[in-house]
Design a protein around this motif. Structure first.
Motif, PDB file in Angstrom:
ATOM      1  N   THR A 190       0.808  -1.228   0.000  1.00 56.26           N
ATOM      2  CA  THR A 190       0.000   0.000   0.000  1.00 56.26           C
ATOM      3  C   THR A 190       0.840   1.277   0.000  1.00 56.26           C
ATOM      4  O   THR A 190       0.384   2.319  -0.459  1.00 56.26           O
ATOM      5  CB  THR A 190      -0.911   0.033   1.241  1.00 56.26           C
ATOM      6  OG1 THR A 190      -0.098  -0.008   2.426  1.00 56.26           O
ATOM      7  CG2 THR A 190      -1.872  -1.144   1.240  1.00 56.26           C
ATOM      8  N   ALA A 191       2.063   1.217   0.526  1.00 55.66           N
ATOM      9  CA  ALA A 191       2.911   2.412   0.641  1.00 55.66           C
ATOM     10  C   ALA A 191       3.522   2.793  -0.699  1.00 55.66           C
ATOM     11  O   ALA A 191       3.749   1.937  -1.562  1.00 55.66           O
ATOM     12  CB  ALA A 191       4.018   2.164   1.662  1.00 55.66           C
ATOM     13  N   GLY A 246       3.037   0.662   6.062  1.00 56.53           N
ATOM     14  CA  GLY A 246       2.477   0.011   4.891  1.00 56.53           C
ATOM     15  C   GLY A 246       1.827  -1.305   5.253  1.00 56.53           C
ATOM     16  O   GLY A 246       1.843  -1.745   6.406  1.00 56.53           O
ATOM     17  N   GLY A 274       0.175   5.249   5.653  1.00 59.02           N
ATOM     18  CA  GLY A 274       0.495   3.921   5.169  1.00 59.02           C
ATOM     19  C   GLY A 274      -0.152   3.520   3.859  1.00 59.02           C
ATOM     20  O   GLY A 274       0.050   2.395   3.389  1.00 59.02           O
TER      21      GLY A 274
END
Length: 296
Positions: A31-32, A45, A186
């Motif tokens: 996700t990061a 993340g 994040g």
């Protein structure tokens, strides 16, 4: 200068991600925003299921030409296995570092500590302090004083309202917005696709996050994790981790925002076990209470 308050986070482990395609590999997976991570930088993340739920959460540190993933030790071998599954033929090196290399949190005072693999401000919230990675023995000696202990660190984290996987929620159960990961830096909403991205983007753009981890406070002792938050005889949430600080109880709870807003508006009691509780938004929250009449 006073000695800093620190704790060896023995419940954390480090996974090294290296090789010429490490950045591309992580950017398309988690996700990061890895492409935007500066040298010696850090981000929160998660790796998600295809349905958008948190499979593993972590902090990622950029180190030289590679990365370190700071993740719960309990599930680190499984996380490594899943990363290996996604690697396919990419030129990526994956390694779970040994117990002699670990993570230390420093959250009061400060000191220059030499020979660290990583020394960064916690990317989720500056008030959490700094994260150091390296030889646990060498870092502890350099910091001086006594290790405050794991419980002291988690009490500090809980007081600031920051949830963590396994401590506050089980993996594969909740979405990034539920865990406030979008609020804690994040989740990137501008980078390209990653596993579970479509679901996360839909929640963000439609503003449909109904549940969030919020702070809980009580003058009475809180029950164990998983205990229900009750209002008017009905469950409105579930308690995560908690700690006692200065004779008061603090905790984190995953709650239905609309139901709690309605209870507060009606003056209804919120209870967890035998404790009457106050539920509040963290100071850092970028979201607010919904209108109570949106409750179903």
């Amino acid at each position: 200068m006073p000695l800093p308050t620190f704790a060896h986070l023995s419940d954390r482990a480090l996974i090294r991600v290296g090789g010429p395609e490490a950045q591309h590999f992580l950017q398309n997976l988690v996700t990061a925003d890895i492409d935007g991570l500066e040298p010696a930088g850090a981000r929160a993340g998660a790796l998600l299921t295809p349905q958008g739920k948190i499979l593993f959460d972590f902090l990622v540190y950029r180190m030289g030409d590679g990365y370190l993933l700071d993740t719960p030790a309990e599930t680190a071998p499984e996380f490594l296995k899943r990363l290996t599954f996604y690697r396919l033929r990419a030129k990526v090196e994956l390694e779970l570092l040994g117990d002699d290399t670990g993570v230390i949190a420093v959250w009061a005072g400060g000191a220059d500590v030499p020979d660290t693999l990583v020394s960064v401000e916690d990317p989720r919230l500056a008030a959490l302090g700094r994260r150091l990675a390296g030889s646990v023995a060498a870092l502890s000696q350099a910091l001086g004083g006594a290790d405050a202990g794991l419980d002291a660190y988690h009490a500090h984290r809980i007081r600031l309202g920051v949830p963590e996987g396994l401590r506050d929620f089980d993996y594969s159960d909740i979405f990034p917005h539920d865990a406030d990961l979008d609020q804690l830096g994040g989740v990137s909403f501008t980078k390209g696709c990653y596993v579970g991205q479509e679901v996360v983007s839909r929640v963000q753009h439609r503003g449909t996050a109904r549940k969030r981890f919020l702070q809980v406070e009580s003058a009475s002792a809180l029950p164990g994790r998983g205990s229900e938050i009750i209002s008017g005889g009905k469950s409105v949430g579930v308690l995560g981790s908690s700690a006692t600080i200065a004779e008061r109880s603090f905790g984190l709870a995953l709650v239905r925002l609309d139901k709690v807003a309605q209870a507060k508006d009606n003056g209804s009691l919120l209870e967890c076990g035998d404790a009457e509780i106050l539920v509040k938004l963290p100071d850092w929250a970028g979201f607010s209470w919904p209108e109570p009449d949106t409750a179903e």
